[in-house]
Write an enzyme that holds these catalytic residues in place. Sequence first.
Site, PDB file in Angstrom:
ATOM      1  N   ASP A  67      18.168  -3.604  57.842  1.00  0.00           N
ATOM      2  CA  ASP A  67      18.800  -3.841  56.536  1.00  0.00           C
ATOM      3  C   ASP A  67      18.030  -3.210  55.379  1.00  0.00           C
ATOM      4  OD1 ASP A  67      20.757  -5.342  57.840  1.00  0.00           O
ATOM      5  OD2 ASP A  67      19.590  -7.192  57.633  1.00  0.00           O
ATOM      6  N   LYS A  78      19.708   1.719  55.185  1.00  0.00           N
ATOM      7  CA  LYS A  78      19.901   2.968  55.937  1.00  0.00           C
ATOM      8  C   LYS A  78      21.293   3.545  55.686  1.00  0.00           C
ATOM      9  CE  LYS A  78      19.053   0.717  59.751  1.00  0.00           C
ATOM     10  NZ  LYS A  78      18.627  -0.582  59.193  1.00  0.00           N
ATOM     11  N   GLY A 117      24.868  -3.588  60.652  1.00  0.00           N
ATOM     12  CA  GLY A 117      25.810  -3.616  59.536  1.00  0.00           C
ATOM     13  C   GLY A 117      25.250  -2.710  58.460  1.00  0.00           C
ATOM     14  N   HIS A 118      25.840  -1.531  58.320  1.00  0.00           N
ATOM     15  CA  HIS A 118      25.345  -0.545  57.354  1.00  0.00           C
ATOM     16  C   HIS A 118      26.343  -0.470  56.199  1.00  0.00           C
ATOM     17  CE1 HIS A 118      23.086   1.540  60.907  1.00  0.00           C
ATOM     18  NE2 HIS A 118      22.660   0.319  60.651  1.00  0.00           N
ATOM     19  N   GLN A 135      19.014  -1.104  63.103  1.00  0.00           N
ATOM     20  CA  GLN A 135      17.886  -2.040  63.102  1.00  0.00           C
ATOM     21  C   GLN A 135      16.654  -1.383  62.445  1.00  0.00           C
ATOM     22  OE1 GLN A 135      19.731  -1.905  66.455  1.00  0.00           O
ATOM     23  NE2 GLN A 135      21.058  -3.221  65.264  1.00  0.00           N
TER      24      GLN A 135
HETATM   25  P1  GDP Z   1      21.217  -1.152  56.511  1.00  0.00           P
HETATM   26  O1  GDP Z   1      21.565  -2.067  57.635  1.00  0.00           O
HETATM   27  O2  GDP Z   1      19.829  -0.627  56.602  1.00  0.00           O
HETATM   28  O3  GDP Z   1      22.217  -0.066  56.300  1.00  0.00           O
HETATM   29  O4  GDP Z   1      21.239  -2.064  55.199  1.00  0.00           O
HETATM   30  P2  GDP Z   1      22.408  -3.102  54.802  1.00  0.00           P
HETATM   31  O5  GDP Z   1      23.588  -2.326  54.381  1.00  0.00           O
HETATM   32  O6  GDP Z   1      22.571  -4.128  55.851  1.00  0.00           O
HETATM   33  O7  GDP Z   1      21.717  -3.846  53.583  1.00  0.00           O
HETATM   34  C1  GDP Z   1      21.349  -3.172  52.410  1.00  0.00           C
HETATM   35  C2  GDP Z   1      22.129  -3.780  51.227  1.00  0.00           C
HETATM   36  O8  GDP Z   1      21.547  -3.363  50.010  1.00  0.00           O
HETATM   37  C3  GDP Z   1      23.578  -3.299  51.165  1.00  0.00           C
HETATM   38  O9  GDP Z   1      24.365  -4.328  50.639  1.00  0.00           O
HETATM   39  C4  GDP Z   1      23.528  -2.122  50.193  1.00  0.00           C
HETATM   40  O10 GDP Z   1      24.757  -1.913  49.509  1.00  0.00           O
HETATM   41  C5  GDP Z   1      22.467  -2.585  49.252  1.00  0.00           C
HETATM   42  N1  GDP Z   1      21.646  -1.525  48.633  1.00  0.00           N
HETATM   43  C6  GDP Z   1      21.192  -0.367  49.190  1.00  0.00           C
HETATM   44  N2  GDP Z   1      20.378   0.280  48.331  1.00  0.00           N
HETATM   45  C7  GDP Z   1      20.313  -0.494  47.227  1.00  0.00           C
HETATM   46  C8  GDP Z   1      19.586  -0.386  45.993  1.00  0.00           C
HETATM   47  O11 GDP Z   1      18.817   0.537  45.765  1.00  0.00           O
HETATM   48  N3  GDP Z   1      19.759  -1.397  45.087  1.00  0.00           N
HETATM   49  C9  GDP Z   1      20.561  -2.465  45.320  1.00  0.00           C
HETATM   50  N4  GDP Z   1      20.661  -3.392  44.375  1.00  0.00           N
HETATM   51  N5  GDP Z   1      21.264  -2.596  46.465  1.00  0.00           N
HETATM   52  C10 GDP Z   1      21.110  -1.629  47.402  1.00  0.00           C
HETATM   53  P1  IMO Z   2      20.947  -3.094  60.796  1.00  0.00           P
HETATM   54  O1  IMO Z   2      21.254  -1.842  61.558  1.00  0.00           O
HETATM   55  C1  IMO Z   2      18.741  -6.883  60.684  1.00  0.00           C
HETATM   56  C2  IMO Z   2      18.150  -8.913  64.536  1.00  0.00           C
HETATM   57  C3  IMO Z   2      18.836 -10.250  64.763  1.00  0.00           C
HETATM   58  C4  IMO Z   2      17.832 -10.932  65.690  1.00  0.00           C
HETATM   59  C5  IMO Z   2      17.347  -9.752  66.548  1.00  0.00           C
HETATM   60  C6  IMO Z   2      18.038  -9.662  67.902  1.00  0.00           C
HETATM   61  O2  IMO Z   2      22.036  -3.568  59.918  1.00  0.00           O
HETATM   62  O3  IMO Z   2      19.623  -2.958  60.103  1.00  0.00           O
HETATM   63  P2  IMO Z   2      20.471  -8.848  68.622  1.00  0.00           P
HETATM   64  O4  IMO Z   2      21.825  -9.366  68.265  1.00  0.00           O
HETATM   65  O5  IMO Z   2      20.250  -7.422  68.265  1.00  0.00           O
HETATM   66  O6  IMO Z   2      20.085  -9.121  70.045  1.00  0.00           O
HETATM   67  O7  IMO Z   2      19.448  -9.723  67.728  1.00  0.00           O
HETATM   68  O8  IMO Z   2      17.582  -8.577  65.791  1.00  0.00           O
HETATM   69  N1  IMO Z   2      19.048  -7.797  64.140  1.00  0.00           N
HETATM   70  C7  IMO Z   2      19.095  -7.282  62.908  1.00  0.00           C
HETATM   71  N2  IMO Z   2      18.471  -7.652  61.759  1.00  0.00           N
HETATM   72  N3  IMO Z   2      19.545  -5.798  60.691  1.00  0.00           N
HETATM   73  C8  IMO Z   2      20.141  -5.405  61.834  1.00  0.00           C
HETATM   74  O9  IMO Z   2      20.827  -4.235  61.934  1.00  0.00           O
HETATM   75  C9  IMO Z   2      19.975  -6.174  63.001  1.00  0.00           C
HETATM   76  N4  IMO Z   2      20.442  -6.094  64.275  1.00  0.00           N
HETATM   77  C10 IMO Z   2      19.851  -7.087  64.952  1.00  0.00           C
HETATM   78  O10 IMO Z   2      18.991 -10.968  63.561  1.00  0.00           O
HETATM   79  O11 IMO Z   2      16.737 -11.385  64.957  1.00  0.00           O
HETATM   80 MG    MG Z   3      22.285  -3.991  57.937  1.00  0.00          MG
END
Ligand code: GDP
Ligand code: IMO
Ligand code: MG
Length: 440
Positions: free
Chosen positions: A13, A16, A40-41, A224
Amino acid sequence: MSNLIVVGAQWGDEGKGKIVDLLADKFDVVARYQGGHNAGHTVVIGDHHFVLQLIPSGILRLEKRVVIGNGVVVDPAALLHEIELLEENGISVWERLFISARAHLIFPYHRSVEKAWENSDQRQKIGTTARGIGPAYEDKAGRRGIRLGDSLDEDNFRCLVQMAVQEKQAALRARGSDLRMDAAEVAEQYLGCCRRLRPLIVNTTTFLNQEINAGRSVLLEGAQGTMLDVDHGTYPYVTSSSATAGGACTGLGIAPTRISGIVGVSKAYATRVGNGPFPSEDNSATGEVLRNCGQEYGSVTGRSRRCGWMDLPVLRYSAGVNGLDSLIITKLDVLDTLGEIPVCVSYEVEGAHLDEIPSQADVLGRVHPVYRTFPGWKQPTFGLTRYSDLPKEARLYLEFIRDQVGVEISVISTGPEREQSIILPGTRLEKLLPAPLLSP
Ligand code: GDP
Ligand code: IMO
Ligand code: MG
């Protein structure tokens, strides 16, 4: 040749999705190398808020082709749902997505097995996303998995599903659990989905290597993060795949010699979802500020993310394990209101100094973080696009991180949208890209 890996440098999270979307503009192909729909990206484009789980974030650039590689585990119904959602929002997918015939399938029994283990007293509770990811990778390593390519021979597929369901039923029964599942029904349901996906199923290794041989560029998207990697993360509190840079080569069939560089994505602070050690976690009201300002709730499960401070031992470890060429820092704006910002510079355990990541999760769980506190800037950085416009306290903070990790910072994200990015000139990242990433 320009083939760049984007890897999460913390516990997932990191943002990415936003960064892959930003960089994808310069590449020909974007390819996902591991994980499944546990990821979840999030990519925000104007009023549209896309959450990509299996399909690479590059899909939102309409002229790019995207690949789901052999290292990914696929739930075909979840994938079809994701394709449909994108198509409904005007994003064409059918012509641009290629899926590896070698990718393993996730079945409903994987979720049942996972649930049984997560509820069992005999195992550590990981706090998984309950998507069946772990058991699907277990079957892959156990050489009893079923792959997308297996669906091309339907009779054989039915037999494989029959055997797998029987095996899981026996295994669960032995542990006092029950698995009510009609193998024939599951097989037909999966064949229905796989038939729809059939035009997209190819040998993605051949496809990607042909693209590279023809001089086209590939962006390799990780899911991840480093600390969730099955080998290098906080085992057993990890996911079941190789989220680090090495996983990009095995997960796509692209040789290490074809990789031009590796970029790590890190938040300006830290979060973690699920169980396991998190030394710089802050459960106080200040941690709550991070959660509220950063909207730190899981994009897949909606779970509240655990929040804490930038952990330099983690980032240094990540730089080493992944061989990072460059670092991208996201969510700087989330720190805007804070009067003081702690940074974890090292750990102490039982009175002894420790500045590297111990291999045992219980040891990492017992360390005390040593903090250095920085003055906050208490002014908005949201949406800034020029480094010189950042308050001097923010620059000091970023430069400290850069110097401590020993890796350049090339991009600073100041908001969820593509344009809300500071792109630093003259970086190594710039040289690794197929075309310049000009500051908007
Ligand atoms: P990922 O799994 O690495 O793709 O990250 P996620 O999408 O799960 O979580 C990142 C969250 O932060 C998302 O809701 C993005 O829209 C948000 N985000 C990304 N970059 C920024 C930033 O620079 N500032 C803020 N406020 N939100 C951001
Ligand atoms: P993105 O790509 C954050 C965590 C779960 C749990 C552990 C194992 O959005 O960064 P799993 O279901 O993979 O067997 O769970 O890994 N986890 C994540 N945490 N971002 C993710 O993906 C994750 N995918 C799995 O919360 O701790
Ligand atoms: Mg994510």
